[in-house]
Design a protein around this motif. Structure first.
Motif, PDB file in Angstrom:
ATOM      1  N   THR A  26       0.842  -1.202   0.000  1.00  0.00           N
ATOM      2  CA  THR A  26       0.000   0.000   0.000  1.00  0.00           C
ATOM      3  C   THR A  26       0.876   1.251   0.000  1.00  0.00           C
ATOM      4  OG1 THR A  26      -0.205  -0.011   2.406  1.00  0.00           O
ATOM      5  CG2 THR A  26      -1.922  -1.164   1.160  1.00  0.00           C
ATOM      6  N   GLU A  27       1.889   1.219  -0.834  1.00  0.00           N
ATOM      7  CA  GLU A  27       2.891   2.290  -0.911  1.00  0.00           C
ATOM      8  C   GLU A  27       2.278   3.688  -1.060  1.00  0.00           C
ATOM      9  OE1 GLU A  27       5.927   3.650  -4.436  1.00  0.00           O
ATOM     10  OE2 GLU A  27       5.597   1.514  -4.142  1.00  0.00           O
ATOM     11  N   ALA A  28       1.357   3.872  -1.988  1.00  0.00           N
ATOM     12  CA  ALA A  28       0.769   5.194  -2.236  1.00  0.00           C
ATOM     13  C   ALA A  28       0.016   5.706  -1.009  1.00  0.00           C
ATOM     14  CB  ALA A  28      -0.158   5.142  -3.446  1.00  0.00           C
ATOM     15  N   ALA A  29      -0.736   4.844  -0.359  1.00  0.00           N
ATOM     16  CA  ALA A  29      -1.493   5.253   0.827  1.00  0.00           C
ATOM     17  C   ALA A  29      -0.565   5.623   1.984  1.00  0.00           C
ATOM     18  CB  ALA A  29      -2.449   4.138   1.253  1.00  0.00           C
ATOM     19  N   VAL A  30       0.492   4.831   2.172  1.00  0.00           N
ATOM     20  CA  VAL A  30       1.449   5.125   3.250  1.00  0.00           C
ATOM     21  C   VAL A  30       2.141   6.453   2.974  1.00  0.00           C
ATOM     22  CG1 VAL A  30       3.597   4.365   4.359  1.00  0.00           C
ATOM     23  CG2 VAL A  30       1.790   2.705   3.883  1.00  0.00           C
ATOM     24  N   ASN A  31       2.590   6.666   1.751  1.00  0.00           N
ATOM     25  CA  ASN A  31       3.256   7.928   1.398  1.00  0.00           C
ATOM     26  C   ASN A  31       2.338   9.122   1.604  1.00  0.00           C
ATOM     27  OD1 ASN A  31       5.653   6.649   0.753  1.00  0.00           O
ATOM     28  ND2 ASN A  31       5.206   6.563  -1.440  1.00  0.00           N
ATOM     29  N   LYS A  32       1.082   8.961   1.245  1.00  0.00           N
ATOM     30  CA  LYS A  32       0.112  10.051   1.415  1.00  0.00           C
ATOM     31  C   LYS A  32      -0.064  10.379   2.895  1.00  0.00           C
ATOM     32  CE  LYS A  32      -4.490  11.557   0.065  1.00  0.00           C
ATOM     33  NZ  LYS A  32      -5.670  11.274  -0.723  1.00  0.00           N
ATOM     34  N   GLN A  33      -0.208   9.366   3.731  1.00  0.00           N
ATOM     35  CA  GLN A  33      -0.376   9.580   5.168  1.00  0.00           C
ATOM     36  C   GLN A  33       0.836  10.269   5.774  1.00  0.00           C
ATOM     37  OE1 GLN A  33      -1.321   5.458   6.278  1.00  0.00           O
ATOM     38  NE2 GLN A  33      -3.140   6.288   7.261  1.00  0.00           N
ATOM     39  N   LEU A  34       2.018   9.825   5.397  1.00  0.00           N
ATOM     40  CA  LEU A  34       3.245  10.325   6.014  1.00  0.00           C
ATOM     41  C   LEU A  34       3.583  11.759   5.633  1.00  0.00           C
ATOM     42  CD1 LEU A  34       5.533   7.193   5.706  1.00  0.00           C
ATOM     43  CD2 LEU A  34       4.431   8.096   7.761  1.00  0.00           C
ATOM     44  N   ASN A  35       3.025  12.251   4.546  1.00  0.00           N
ATOM     45  CA  ASN A  35       3.365  13.589   4.088  1.00  0.00           C
ATOM     46  C   ASN A  35       2.194  14.559   4.116  1.00  0.00           C
ATOM     47  OD1 ASN A  35       6.280  13.345   3.348  1.00  0.00           O
ATOM     48  ND2 ASN A  35       5.428  11.594   2.263  1.00  0.00           N
ATOM     49  N   ASP A  36       1.129  14.182   4.805  1.00  0.00           N
ATOM     50  CA  ASP A  36      -0.035  15.040   4.990  1.00  0.00           C
ATOM     51  C   ASP A  36       0.037  15.629   6.407  1.00  0.00           C
ATOM     52  OD1 ASP A  36      -2.707  15.796   5.905  1.00  0.00           O
ATOM     53  OD2 ASP A  36      -3.440  14.914   4.041  1.00  0.00           O
ATOM     54  N   LYS A  37       0.246  16.928   6.507  1.00  0.00           N
ATOM     55  CA  LYS A  37       0.446  17.567   7.823  1.00  0.00           C
ATOM     56  C   LYS A  37      -0.709  17.308   8.787  1.00  0.00           C
ATOM     57  CE  LYS A  37       3.370  21.350   6.285  1.00  0.00           C
ATOM     58  NZ  LYS A  37       3.520  22.785   6.151  1.00  0.00           N
ATOM     59  N   GLU A  38      -1.937  17.364   8.279  1.00  0.00           N
ATOM     60  CA  GLU A  38      -3.097  17.163   9.147  1.00  0.00           C
ATOM     61  C   GLU A  38      -3.157  15.726   9.674  1.00  0.00           C
ATOM     62  OE1 GLU A  38      -3.380  18.805   6.153  1.00  0.00           O
ATOM     63  OE2 GLU A  38      -3.607  20.807   7.011  1.00  0.00           O
ATOM     64  N   ARG A  39      -2.864  14.771   8.810  1.00  0.00           N
ATOM     65  CA  ARG A  39      -2.879  13.361   9.233  1.00  0.00           C
ATOM     66  C   ARG A  39      -1.777  13.086  10.250  1.00  0.00           C
ATOM     67  NH1 ARG A  39      -4.374   9.405   4.195  1.00  0.00           N
ATOM     68  NH2 ARG A  39      -6.094  10.621   3.391  1.00  0.00           N
ATOM     69  N   VAL A  40      -0.599  13.663  10.021  1.00  0.00           N
ATOM     70  CA  VAL A  40       0.510  13.489  10.961  1.00  0.00           C
ATOM     71  C   VAL A  40       0.146  14.103  12.312  1.00  0.00           C
ATOM     72  CG1 VAL A  40       2.899  14.155  11.466  1.00  0.00           C
ATOM     73  CG2 VAL A  40       2.295  13.299   9.190  1.00  0.00           C
ATOM     74  N   ALA A  41      -0.400  15.317  12.285  1.00  0.00           N
ATOM     75  CA  ALA A  41      -0.793  15.976  13.539  1.00  0.00           C
ATOM     76  C   ALA A  41      -1.856  15.161  14.269  1.00  0.00           C
ATOM     77  CB  ALA A  41      -1.307  17.388  13.252  1.00  0.00           C
ATOM     78  N   ALA A  42      -2.836  14.649  13.539  1.00  0.00           N
ATOM     79  CA  ALA A  42      -3.889  13.840  14.161  1.00  0.00           C
ATOM     80  C   ALA A  42      -3.304  12.557  14.754  1.00  0.00           C
ATOM     81  CB  ALA A  42      -4.975  13.507  13.140  1.00  0.00           C
ATOM     82  N   ALA A  43      -2.375  11.933  14.045  1.00  0.00           N
ATOM     83  CA  ALA A  43      -1.752  10.701  14.551  1.00  0.00           C
ATOM     84  C   ALA A  43      -1.014  10.981  15.853  1.00  0.00           C
ATOM     85  CB  ALA A  43      -0.799  10.131  13.507  1.00  0.00           C
ATOM     86  N   LEU A  44      -0.339  12.107  15.928  1.00  0.00           N
ATOM     87  CA  LEU A  44       0.445  12.425  17.122  1.00  0.00           C
ATOM     88  C   LEU A  44      -0.422  12.881  18.293  1.00  0.00           C
ATOM     89  CD1 LEU A  44       3.524  14.087  15.427  1.00  0.00           C
ATOM     90  CD2 LEU A  44       3.343  11.778  16.383  1.00  0.00           C
ATOM     91  N   GLU A  45      -1.698  13.133  18.030  1.00  0.00           N
ATOM     92  CA  GLU A  45      -2.633  13.432  19.117  1.00  0.00           C
ATOM     93  C   GLU A  45      -3.173  12.162  19.761  1.00  0.00           C
ATOM     94  OE1 GLU A  45      -5.658  16.033  17.592  1.00  0.00           O
ATOM     95  OE2 GLU A  45      -4.255  17.685  17.320  1.00  0.00           O
ATOM     96  N   ASN A  46      -2.970  11.027  19.113  1.00  0.00           N
ATOM     97  CA  ASN A  46      -3.399   9.740  19.656  1.00  0.00           C
ATOM     98  C   ASN A  46      -2.365   9.305  20.695  1.00  0.00           C
ATOM     99  OD1 ASN A  46      -3.469   6.891  20.066  1.00  0.00           O
ATOM    100  ND2 ASN A  46      -4.617   6.645  18.160  1.00  0.00           N
ATOM    101  N   PRO A  47      -2.761   9.249  21.985  1.00  0.00           N
ATOM    102  CA  PRO A  47      -1.775   8.946  23.026  1.00  0.00           C
ATOM    103  C   PRO A  47      -1.093   7.580  22.869  1.00  0.00           C
ATOM    104  CG  PRO A  47      -3.993   9.212  23.972  1.00  0.00           C
ATOM    105  CD  PRO A  47      -4.094   9.482  22.507  1.00  0.00           C
ATOM    106  N   ASN A  48      -1.815   6.586  22.401  1.00  0.00           N
ATOM    107  CA  ASN A  48      -1.205   5.264  22.212  1.00  0.00           C
ATOM    108  C   ASN A  48      -0.158   5.284  21.103  1.00  0.00           C
ATOM    109  OD1 ASN A  48      -2.815   4.121  24.223  1.00  0.00           O
ATOM    110  ND2 ASN A  48      -4.466   3.709  22.767  1.00  0.00           N
TER     111      ASN A  48
END
Length: 158
Positions: free
Chosen positions: A122-144
């Motif tokens: 799922t290369e394209a999906a992973v790349n999209k997630q890793l370089n989307d500022k909003e997705r990264v910020a949301a991921a880092l708000e997840n305490p786990n």
């Protein structure tokens, strides 16, 4: 559901010897210090894999050659290679690399994290997630997820 390792028997590689850094020649504390490819690699080489007690360097997930740097344009790209094509931790690994570089580099740098072409199902999906500022910020708000990232970034003393 059976919990198990995605890659139970990864290939372990030797760590490369660290290069000794020279002190800057200038004493101007406001001067911009150049950054090179090896310095970027040194920042990420010891990140621990989320599944194994090995570093990303030992698993050959990142290498010095996987780092691209344009210091004049303040641009860094790290292309990492998961140990298996269906690695469920690829996004976490990429997130760890991004967080480590954001914390380590001056804020002028744009950081681009990619999965090596053809190395993940799922290369394209992973790349999209890793370089989307909003997705990264949301991921880092997840305490786990943040705890997992912090655990991977803890220093090792070997």
């Amino acid at each position: 559901m059976v919990l198990g390792l995605i890659n139970a028997n990864p290939v372990i590689h030797e760590k490369k010897e660290r290069r000794v850094r020279q002190a800057p020649e200038t004493t101007d504390e406001n001067a911009v210090e150049p950054i090179d490819q090896l310095e970027i690699f040194d920042h990420i080489r010891d990140i621990k894999d989320p599944e194994h007690p090995y570093s990303l360097e030992q698993l050959n997930v990142v290498t010095e050659d996987s780092v691209e740097l344009n210091d004049e344009r303040n641009y860094v790209r790290v292309t990492f290679t998961p140990t298996v094509e269906h690695c469920s931790m690829a996004t976490v690994i990429g997130l760890c690399i991004r967080v480590k570089l954001i914390r380590s580099l001056p804020p002028r740098y744009k950081v681009d994290i990619r999965v090596a072409p053809g190395s993940h199902s799922t290369e394209a999906a992973v790349n999209k997630q890793l370089n989307d500022k909003e997705r990264v910020a949301a991921a880092l708000e997840n305490p786990n997820l943040l705890d997992m990232v912090e655990e991977c970034l803890l220093p090792t003393f070997d």
